[in-house]
Design a protein around this motif. Sequence first.
Motif, PDB file in Angstrom:
ATOM      1  N   TYR A   1      33.960  35.525  32.872  1.00 23.88           N
ATOM      2  CA  TYR A   1      32.983  36.041  33.816  1.00 23.88           C
ATOM      3  C   TYR A   1      31.826  35.052  33.887  1.00 23.88           C
ATOM      4  O   TYR A   1      31.169  34.756  32.890  1.00 23.88           O
ATOM      5  CB  TYR A   1      32.446  37.407  33.374  1.00 23.88           C
ATOM      6  CG  TYR A   1      33.498  38.479  33.198  1.00 23.88           C
ATOM      7  CD1 TYR A   1      34.615  38.530  34.035  1.00 23.88           C
ATOM      8  CD2 TYR A   1      33.381  39.439  32.204  1.00 23.88           C
ATOM      9  CE1 TYR A   1      35.573  39.520  33.876  1.00 23.88           C
ATOM     10  CE2 TYR A   1      34.344  40.439  32.039  1.00 23.88           C
ATOM     11  CZ  TYR A   1      35.442  40.460  32.881  1.00 23.88           C
ATOM     12  OH  TYR A   1      36.394  41.434  32.726  1.00 23.88           O
ATOM     13  N   THR A   2      31.564  34.540  35.092  1.00 19.87           N
ATOM     14  CA  THR A   2      30.485  33.562  35.236  1.00 19.87           C
ATOM     15  C   THR A   2      29.926  33.565  36.647  1.00 19.87           C
ATOM     16  O   THR A   2      30.622  33.884  37.614  1.00 19.87           O
ATOM     17  CB  THR A   2      30.971  32.135  34.890  1.00 19.87           C
ATOM     18  OG1 THR A   2      29.883  31.221  35.005  1.00 19.87           O
ATOM     19  CG2 THR A   2      32.109  31.684  35.809  1.00 19.87           C
ATOM     20  N   SER A   3      28.668  33.186  36.747  1.00 17.52           N
ATOM     21  CA  SER A   3      28.011  33.030  38.042  1.00 17.52           C
ATOM     22  C   SER A   3      28.134  31.597  38.541  1.00 17.52           C
ATOM     23  O   SER A   3      27.727  31.295  39.663  1.00 17.52           O
ATOM     24  CB  SER A   3      26.521  33.361  37.896  1.00 17.52           C
ATOM     25  OG  SER A   3      25.903  32.424  37.013  1.00 17.52           O
TER      26      SER A   3
ATOM     27  N   LYS B   1      38.505  43.958  38.776  1.00 19.89           N
ATOM     28  CA  LYS B   1      38.599  43.515  37.383  1.00 19.89           C
ATOM     29  C   LYS B   1      38.138  42.073  37.176  1.00 19.89           C
ATOM     30  O   LYS B   1      38.544  41.406  36.231  1.00 19.89           O
ATOM     31  CB  LYS B   1      40.026  43.688  36.855  1.00 19.89           C
ATOM     32  CG  LYS B   1      40.476  45.142  36.780  1.00 19.89           C
ATOM     33  CD  LYS B   1      41.834  45.262  36.129  1.00 19.89           C
ATOM     34  CE  LYS B   1      42.234  46.739  36.031  1.00 19.89           C
ATOM     35  NZ  LYS B   1      43.554  46.921  35.383  1.00 19.89           N
ATOM     36  N   LYS B   2      37.280  41.590  38.080  1.00 19.58           N
ATOM     37  CA  LYS B   2      36.743  40.242  37.892  1.00 19.58           C
ATOM     38  C   LYS B   2      35.335  40.152  38.475  1.00 19.58           C
ATOM     39  O   LYS B   2      34.946  40.946  39.339  1.00 19.58           O
ATOM     40  CB  LYS B   2      37.651  39.189  38.536  1.00 19.58           C
ATOM     41  CG  LYS B   2      37.822  39.338  40.034  1.00 19.58           C
ATOM     42  CD  LYS B   2      38.773  38.276  40.555  1.00 19.58           C
ATOM     43  CE  LYS B   2      38.950  38.413  42.072  1.00 19.58           C
ATOM     44  NZ  LYS B   2      39.862  37.371  42.606  1.00 19.58           N
ATOM     45  N   ALA B   3      34.587  39.174  37.959  1.00 15.16           N
ATOM     46  CA  ALA B   3      33.247  38.897  38.482  1.00 15.16           C
ATOM     47  C   ALA B   3      33.396  37.979  39.681  1.00 15.16           C
ATOM     48  O   ALA B   3      34.097  36.960  39.617  1.00 15.16           O
ATOM     49  CB  ALA B   3      32.392  38.238  37.415  1.00 15.16           C
ATOM     50  N   VAL B   4      32.726  38.333  40.779  1.00 18.01           N
ATOM     51  CA  VAL B   4      32.937  37.577  42.023  1.00 18.01           C
ATOM     52  C   VAL B   4      31.665  36.941  42.575  1.00 18.01           C
ATOM     53  O   VAL B   4      31.700  36.309  43.628  1.00 18.01           O
ATOM     54  CB  VAL B   4      33.581  38.473  43.110  1.00 18.01           C
ATOM     55  CG1 VAL B   4      34.978  38.894  42.712  1.00 18.01           C
ATOM     56  CG2 VAL B   4      32.714  39.697  43.399  1.00 18.01           C
ATOM     57  N   GLY B   5      30.547  37.086  41.885  1.00 19.62           N
ATOM     58  CA  GLY B   5      29.318  36.468  42.376  1.00 19.62           C
ATOM     59  C   GLY B   5      28.092  37.077  41.720  1.00 19.62           C
ATOM     60  O   GLY B   5      28.157  38.140  41.099  1.00 19.62           O
ATOM     61  N   LEU B   6      26.981  36.396  41.881  1.00 22.63           N
ATOM     62  CA  LEU B   6      25.730  36.791  41.227  1.00 22.63           C
ATOM     63  C   LEU B   6      24.950  37.814  42.058  1.00 22.63           C
ATOM     64  O   LEU B   6      24.869  37.710  43.276  1.00 22.63           O
ATOM     65  CB  LEU B   6      24.864  35.543  41.025  1.00 22.63           C
ATOM     66  CG  LEU B   6      23.504  35.736  40.361  1.00 22.63           C
ATOM     67  CD1 LEU B   6      23.677  36.121  38.908  1.00 22.63           C
ATOM     68  CD2 LEU B   6      22.688  34.446  40.459  1.00 22.63           C
TER      69      LEU B   6
ATOM     70  N   SER C   1      21.849  41.964  28.955  1.00 20.54           N
ATOM     71  CA  SER C   1      23.282  41.660  28.908  1.00 20.54           C
ATOM     72  C   SER C   1      23.966  42.341  27.727  1.00 20.54           C
ATOM     73  O   SER C   1      25.059  42.916  27.867  1.00 20.54           O
ATOM     74  CB  SER C   1      23.503  40.144  28.818  1.00 20.54           C
ATOM     75  OG  SER C   1      23.120  39.510  30.012  1.00 20.54           O
ATOM     76  N   GLN C   2      23.336  42.280  26.560  1.00 23.20           N
ATOM     77  CA  GLN C   2      23.922  42.908  25.372  1.00 23.20           C
ATOM     78  C   GLN C   2      24.005  44.421  25.530  1.00 23.20           C
ATOM     79  O   GLN C   2      24.977  45.049  25.084  1.00 23.20           O
ATOM     80  CB  GLN C   2      23.112  42.528  24.134  1.00 23.20           C
ATOM     81  CG  GLN C   2      23.275  41.073  23.721  1.00 23.20           C
ATOM     82  CD  GLN C   2      22.134  40.571  22.863  1.00 23.20           C
ATOM     83  OE1 GLN C   2      21.353  41.349  22.313  1.00 23.20           O
ATOM     84  NE2 GLN C   2      22.012  39.260  22.746  1.00 23.20           N
TER      85      GLN C   2
ATOM     86  N   GLY D   1      27.836  37.955  32.717  1.00 19.41           N
ATOM     87  CA  GLY D   1      28.691  36.769  32.659  1.00 19.41           C
ATOM     88  C   GLY D   1      27.869  35.525  32.375  1.00 19.41           C
ATOM     89  O   GLY D   1      26.645  35.523  32.530  1.00 19.41           O
ATOM     90  N   SER D   2      28.542  34.469  31.948  1.00 14.36           N
ATOM     91  CA  SER D   2      27.833  33.238  31.579  1.00 14.36           C
ATOM     92  C   SER D   2      27.093  32.678  32.782  1.00 14.36           C
ATOM     93  O   SER D   2      27.618  32.624  33.889  1.00 14.36           O
ATOM     94  CB  SER D   2      28.806  32.197  31.032  1.00 14.36           C
ATOM     95  OG  SER D   2      29.732  31.798  32.010  1.00 14.36           O
TER      96      SER D   2
END
Length: 529
Positions: free
Chosen positions: A197-199, A236-241, A278-279, A329-330
């Motif tokens: 997961y990342t931006s 089930k996924k990160a798609v953007g910030l 985040s935590q 996400g990172s």
Amino acid sequence: MRKTNVIIIGSGIASLQLARSLRDDLNVIVLTKSNVYKSNSNLAQGGIAAAIGKRDHPDKHYMDTLVAGSHHNDPEAVLELTNEAPFLIQELNKQGCPFDKNENGELLLGMEGAHSEYRIVHGGGDATGRTIIQFMTSNMNPNIEIIENFFVYELLMDESSNRCIGAKGKYSNGQIDYYFAEHIVIATGGCGQLYSYTSNAETVAGDGIALAYQAGAEITDMEFIQFHPTLLFTGKKAVGLVSEAVRGEGARLITKEGIPIMDGVHLLRDLAPRHIVSQTIYSFIEKGKQIFLDISEVDHFENRFPTITNLCERNGIDLKKGLIPVVPGSHFLMGGIKTDLDGRSSVKGLYAIGEAACTGVHGANRLASNSLLEGLFFGKRLAEIVNAQTITQPVDSTFSENIECYMNISRPLPSIKEIQASMMENAGIVRTKKGLMKQKAWLESFDIENWAEKKLDHLTTEEIVQVFMMITSWLITNSALERTESRGGHFRQDYPSENDHKWLRKQIIQCKKMIKDEKHEQIKAALAT
């Protein structure tokens, strides 16, 4: 083969600020892995922090930066950054960069997490990065050449002087080429793509850090990874910030049942420092609970956040319901190539600026909207250093290569998805000794320690990216294992508190020579017993 005065690897805001600020009589080549718009800078929704409000002062910005960074920052670097910030904004404004303004023509100032004042300057609402990058690329000097789709995978060294003199890479058709210059600058960004997961832009995988490590440069603070609390989560996924500015305008993080999750966690609640938010979200997700950003109290959301609105609509999110599903996400690397305040690395002739560098301004956790500011500040500062030097003839291209020492892949490299999944699980938001040891063993099972000694010429570009991802992952894992405390973007479940006595402002520095010497001493000790 080409010779020039300055080579900049990467094409984000730090790179373009440096290129635009260099003297017209210096020939500058910008080498970029994809195209000039495939960068984190171009994706940046948040703005630029600068103390230009009537109630604000650089000292307040300075203190906010230190607090967000858990006092791991270099105070001198932070002071210079925050003092210079208002001038950098006004300079861009006077040059014609289209920042957002009110009806009186004054810069609009927004609020973001961990800031004590309204001081965030935006462009295009939530498209500040794109606004600045488009402005810069449309106002480039004729002495600057941008070469796209050229993947640098080796820094060339003059062994007699131990100086970096050039860069070797491949074009998209596989052709290898060489570029030589007196000044080699890494501005490739961070390493967000190491995680599931990342931006981050798809090109940002830690290349520049691996390059510098291979060349013998010191790398530091790699354990400090900022995980952005709110990435849009669907399918089930990160798609953007989803920018922190949304929470700055009043959005709340809630459970499916509507319970606010940040109440009682931190005095700033939803605007607490990013690692805390985040935590907290991660603790709910571990229990199988989806978290949402409640935007029902944000006035005129579609007008205020057109980029996020478009992102949500493209992914089937009905904003009329007022809920955006999110996951952390990172987002940003606080560590990187160790440099001084002028961008010099520990290797002669090699510089680093932007997210690829570690100057100490961010400490253990970057304050929101200090990243674009960092690129502007250090890009201009390095330009001043280079501009003050006498022009010399481009460096002689004579150098030695060990053409026989090729990397031999003894077992298939793990896929990019496998690397990302293992880093997310074992070296992600919450870390433990057990998980980090597991990750380190897995990475080293691919002979990771020897890769930095090998030539990569015969590998495909994708294979080289995988190698670089493994090297950078190993640097992160190794540092995270060594720091037995929690601070900023580094959270150890088995050491959940800060340990100022042992770790305050102590950096974990890694470089090839140090690691070799350490291994040698370990072998000697083992033989002696």
